[in-house]
Design a protein around this motif. Structure first.
Motif, PDB file in Angstrom:
ATOM      1  N   GLN A 149       0.504  -0.498   1.639  1.00  0.00           N
ATOM      2  CA  GLN A 149      -0.251   1.012   1.681  1.00  0.00           C
ATOM      3  C   GLN A 149      -0.063   1.215   3.229  1.00  0.00           C
ATOM      4  OE1 GLN A 149      -4.469   1.550   1.349  1.00  0.00           O
ATOM      5  NE2 GLN A 149      -4.280   3.430   0.280  1.00  0.00           N
TER       6      GLN A 149
ATOM      7  N   ARG B  99      -0.388  -8.081  -6.095  1.00  0.00           N
ATOM      8  CA  ARG B  99      -0.454  -7.731  -7.313  1.00  0.00           C
ATOM      9  C   ARG B  99       0.113  -8.871  -8.141  1.00  0.00           C
ATOM     10  NH1 ARG B  99      -3.056  -4.663  -5.294  1.00  0.00           N
ATOM     11  NH2 ARG B  99      -2.790  -2.046  -5.033  1.00  0.00           N
TER      12      ARG B  99
ATOM     13  N   LEU C 130       2.248 -15.595  -0.275  1.00  0.00           N
ATOM     14  CA  LEU C 130       2.232 -14.153   0.361  1.00  0.00           C
ATOM     15  C   LEU C 130       2.731 -14.028   1.676  1.00  0.00           C
ATOM     16  CD1 LEU C 130       0.590 -11.190  -0.570  1.00  0.00           C
ATOM     17  CD2 LEU C 130      -0.315 -11.909   1.636  1.00  0.00           C
TER      18      LEU C 130
ATOM     19  N   ASN D 120      -4.307  -9.612   4.452  1.00  0.00           N
ATOM     20  CA  ASN D 120      -5.570 -10.086   3.881  1.00  0.00           C
ATOM     21  C   ASN D 120      -5.685 -11.678   3.983  1.00  0.00           C
ATOM     22  OD1 ASN D 120      -7.320  -7.511   3.205  1.00  0.00           O
ATOM     23  ND2 ASN D 120      -5.376  -7.160   2.203  1.00  0.00           N
TER      24      ASN D 120
ATOM     25  N   SER E  21      -7.980 -15.008   2.931  1.00  0.00           N
ATOM     26  CA  SER E  21      -9.240 -15.470   2.488  1.00  0.00           C
ATOM     27  C   SER E  21     -10.034 -16.567   3.406  1.00  0.00           C
ATOM     28  CB  SER E  21      -9.019 -15.963   1.115  1.00  0.00           C
ATOM     29  OG  SER E  21     -10.015 -17.154   0.758  1.00  0.00           O
TER      30      SER E  21
ATOM     31  N   ASP F 290     -12.345  -6.558   8.564  1.00  0.00           N
ATOM     32  CA  ASP F 290     -12.203  -5.817   7.338  1.00  0.00           C
ATOM     33  C   ASP F 290     -13.538  -5.430   6.683  1.00  0.00           C
ATOM     34  OD1 ASP F 290     -10.771  -4.275   5.147  1.00  0.00           O
ATOM     35  OD2 ASP F 290     -10.176  -6.255   4.492  1.00  0.00           O
TER      36      ASP F 290
ATOM     37  N   LYS G 277     -14.607   1.885   3.155  1.00  0.00           N
ATOM     38  CA  LYS G 277     -14.334   2.925   2.287  1.00  0.00           C
ATOM     39  C   LYS G 277     -15.659   3.681   1.878  1.00  0.00           C
ATOM     40  CE  LYS G 277     -11.991   0.966  -1.898  1.00  0.00           C
ATOM     41  NZ  LYS G 277     -11.592  -0.139  -1.242  1.00  0.00           N
TER      42      LYS G 277
ATOM     43  N   GLU H 243     -10.773   3.289   6.182  1.00  0.00           N
ATOM     44  CA  GLU H 243     -10.178   3.320   4.864  1.00  0.00           C
ATOM     45  C   GLU H 243     -10.700   4.171   4.037  1.00  0.00           C
ATOM     46  OE1 GLU H 243      -9.394  -1.403   3.848  1.00  0.00           O
ATOM     47  OE2 GLU H 243     -11.451  -0.778   4.062  1.00  0.00           O
TER      48      GLU H 243
ATOM     49  N   GLU I 122      -9.392  10.202   0.871  1.00  0.00           N
ATOM     50  CA  GLU I 122      -8.867  10.835  -0.359  1.00  0.00           C
ATOM     51  C   GLU I 122      -8.716  12.148  -0.417  1.00  0.00           C
ATOM     52  OE1 GLU I 122     -11.705   9.314  -3.759  1.00  0.00           O
ATOM     53  OE2 GLU I 122     -10.629   7.020  -3.447  1.00  0.00           O
TER      54      GLU I 122
ATOM     55  N   PRO J 103      -0.923   1.948  -2.588  1.00  0.00           N
ATOM     56  CA  PRO J 103      -0.264   1.257  -2.173  1.00  0.00           C
ATOM     57  C   PRO J 103       1.176   1.112  -2.866  1.00  0.00           C
ATOM     58  CG  PRO J 103      -2.245   0.327  -2.659  1.00  0.00           C
ATOM     59  CD  PRO J 103      -2.319   1.698  -3.080  1.00  0.00           C
TER      60      PRO J 103
HETATM   61  P1  C2E Z   1      -9.333  -4.230   0.661  1.00  0.00           P
HETATM   62  O1  C2E Z   1      -8.735  -5.549   1.709  1.00  0.00           O
HETATM   63  O2  C2E Z   1     -10.727  -3.729   0.857  1.00  0.00           O
HETATM   64  O3  C2E Z   1      -8.315  -3.242   0.486  1.00  0.00           O
HETATM   65  C1  C2E Z   1      -8.233  -2.082   0.277  1.00  0.00           C
HETATM   66  C2  C2E Z   1      -8.435  -1.644  -1.122  1.00  0.00           C
HETATM   67  O4  C2E Z   1      -8.689  -0.256  -1.346  1.00  0.00           O
HETATM   68  C3  C2E Z   1      -6.988  -1.930  -2.080  1.00  0.00           C
HETATM   69  O5  C2E Z   1      -7.446  -2.231  -3.281  1.00  0.00           O
HETATM   70  C4  C2E Z   1      -6.501  -0.420  -1.681  1.00  0.00           C
HETATM   71  O6  C2E Z   1      -5.360  -0.232  -3.126  1.00  0.00           O
HETATM   72  C5  C2E Z   1      -7.787   0.330  -2.181  1.00  0.00           C
HETATM   73  N1  C2E Z   1      -7.482   1.633  -1.708  1.00  0.00           N
HETATM   74  C6  C2E Z   1      -6.793   2.235  -0.665  1.00  0.00           C
HETATM   75  N2  C2E Z   1      -6.996   3.540  -0.066  1.00  0.00           N
HETATM   76  C7  C2E Z   1      -8.030   4.121  -1.337  1.00  0.00           C
HETATM   77  C8  C2E Z   1      -8.576   5.253  -1.598  1.00  0.00           C
HETATM   78  O7  C2E Z   1      -8.321   6.288  -0.948  1.00  0.00           O
HETATM   79  N3  C2E Z   1      -9.701   5.142  -2.271  1.00  0.00           N
HETATM   80  C9  C2E Z   1      -9.955   4.093  -3.286  1.00  0.00           C
HETATM   81  N4  C2E Z   1     -10.936   4.248  -4.023  1.00  0.00           N
HETATM   82  N5  C2E Z   1      -9.277   2.686  -2.853  1.00  0.00           N
HETATM   83  C10 C2E Z   1      -8.439   2.946  -2.094  1.00  0.00           C
HETATM   84  P2  C2E Z   1      -6.385  -3.570  -3.965  1.00  0.00           P
HETATM   85  O8  C2E Z   1      -5.125  -3.337  -3.652  1.00  0.00           O
HETATM   86  O9  C2E Z   1      -6.773  -3.343  -5.505  1.00  0.00           O
HETATM   87  O10 C2E Z   1      -7.010  -4.720  -3.382  1.00  0.00           O
HETATM   88  C11 C2E Z   1      -8.546  -4.982  -3.702  1.00  0.00           C
HETATM   89  C12 C2E Z   1      -8.958  -6.157  -2.661  1.00  0.00           C
HETATM   90  O11 C2E Z   1      -8.238  -7.344  -2.995  1.00  0.00           O
HETATM   91  C13 C2E Z   1      -8.619  -5.891  -1.230  1.00  0.00           C
HETATM   92  O12 C2E Z   1      -9.864  -5.076  -0.696  1.00  0.00           O
HETATM   93  C14 C2E Z   1      -8.783  -7.321  -0.799  1.00  0.00           C
HETATM   94  O13 C2E Z   1     -10.175  -7.871  -0.603  1.00  0.00           O
HETATM   95  C15 C2E Z   1      -8.353  -8.262  -1.962  1.00  0.00           C
HETATM   96  N6  C2E Z   1      -6.874  -8.520  -1.616  1.00  0.00           N
HETATM   97  C16 C2E Z   1      -5.741  -7.540  -2.052  1.00  0.00           C
HETATM   98  N7  C2E Z   1      -4.661  -8.300  -1.600  1.00  0.00           N
HETATM   99  C17 C2E Z   1      -5.096  -9.475  -1.329  1.00  0.00           C
HETATM  100  C18 C2E Z   1      -4.261 -10.716  -0.744  1.00  0.00           C
HETATM  101  O14 C2E Z   1      -3.173 -10.723  -0.432  1.00  0.00           O
HETATM  102  N8  C2E Z   1      -5.091 -11.899  -0.255  1.00  0.00           N
HETATM  103  C19 C2E Z   1      -6.377 -11.884  -0.570  1.00  0.00           C
HETATM  104  N9  C2E Z   1      -6.823 -12.851   0.034  1.00  0.00           N
HETATM  105  N10 C2E Z   1      -6.964 -10.615  -0.875  1.00  0.00           N
HETATM  106  C20 C2E Z   1      -6.285  -9.554  -1.189  1.00  0.00           C
END
Ligand code: C2E
Ligand code: CA
Ligand code: CA
Ligand code: CA
Length: 284
Positions: free
Chosen positions: A44, A62, A93, A117, A119, A179, A203, A236, A239, A263
């Protein structure tokens, strides 16, 4: 287990059955999926709200599951944490992102930096920094291309060890971003303790900003505080153009959000990068 008793009060619903079946199979399939590399990295964009220049991107994982299709990290990261598999997945990753950005480098794409990100279980590994150094060396990566996103929860346990690891990463040249800022119990305390370069404001602040004056005031004060502490701010969840116009009045360096882009898969993100900057779609 001690939680089993809870099930006796569950009321039957077909929906719940599908969900719990999914959770069950996901948990079971996770180990095999890591071996089979069933995961994808999406990117993203991060944008400068004043110039619309691309400042980098966040890597978001994903799972391309053979039965369930694309599975969101919200559905499997906690399972990977419960099973301890997050350390393997997280390492996969980081390597994958490094390989991808070396490909971009070869194509002379100006990607600036990628944030990943991390953990807390990864940071708890005693050899985490060594693992990162090995990957960086093997892939010939400039550490300044990388940023690690951590949440406050990382220093609830093993504070000393985690703080040492974070400053070692910083010394290597990797930036640290805090974050989901503002959602935890003692954000200010962590802002003081964690040696971060960047603060990512959650956000939930933005979704409220158009209707709640106090949210705006808190956001503005937080940004001023970060400036005083010499930390860069990312907002973050932008929209709408109205939300963008509000944050343009503030002193924040970057934003992310669906207004600019969801993304993207690698090839789509490359197309985005090749445009050079994000074009605002004018008056909508
Ligand atoms: P996060 O790190 O807070 O990532 C931001 C999330 O917000 C992402 O969801 C992104 O797609 C979403 N987002 C971005 N812009 C907007 C917007 O304008 N509106 C809304 N409503 N959402 C938006 P995603 O990709 O589903 O990831 C969710 C969470 O999963 C992430 O939150 C993070 O905590 C975790 N995550 C994702 N990838 C990884 C990774 O590679 N490793 C780890 N440990 N955690 C991950
Ligand atoms: Ca993040
Ligand atoms: Ca976040
Ligand atoms: Ca999060």
């Amino acid at each position: 287990s001690k939680f089993e008793g809870k099930n006796q009060y569950q009321i039957y619903s077909p929906m719940m059955n599908v969900n719990s079946l999914k959770m069950f199979t996901l948990k079971n399939d996770l180990k095999k999926a890591i071996v089979n590399e069933e995961f994808l990295v999406y990117f993203q964009p991060r944008i400068n709200p004043k110039t619309f220049e691309i400042t980098g991107a966040e890597a978001l994982i994903r799972w391309k599951h053979p039965k369930w299709g694309i599975v969101s990290p919200n559905e499997f990261i906690s399972l990977a944490e419960e099973t301890g598999l997050i350390t393997n997945l997280g390492e996969w990753l980081i390597k994958q992102v490094c390989k991808q950005i070396m490909g971009w480098k070869g194509r002379k794409l100006n990607f600036k930096k990628i944030s990943i990100n991390i953990s807390s279980l990864q940071l708890f590994q005693i050899d985490f920094v060594d693992k990162i150094l090995a990957i960086i060396k093997e892939q010939n990566i400039n550490p300044q291309w990388l940023e690690f996103e951590i949440t406050e929860s990382v220093i609830i346990d093993r504070e000393e060890q985690v703080l040492r690891t974070l400053s070692e990463l910083k010394n290597v040249g990797i930036s640290i971003a805090l974050d989901d800022f503002g959602t935890g119990y003692s954000s200010l305390n962590y802002l003081r303790k964690i040696p971060c370069d960047i603060v990512k404001i959650d956000k939930s602040f933005i979704s409220d900003i158009e209707v709640n004056k106090e949210t705006f005031d808190i956001l503005e004060a937080t940004i001023n505080l970060c400036k005083k502490l010499n930390k860069s701010v990312v907002i973050e969840g932008i929209e709408t153009t109205h939300q963008l116009s509000i944050i343009q009045k503030l002193n924040c360096q970057e934003f992310q959000g669906y207004l600019c882009s969801k993304p993207l898969e690698e090839d789509q993100y490359i197309k985005f990068l090749q445009k050079g900057e994000w074009m605002s779609r004018g008056t909508e």
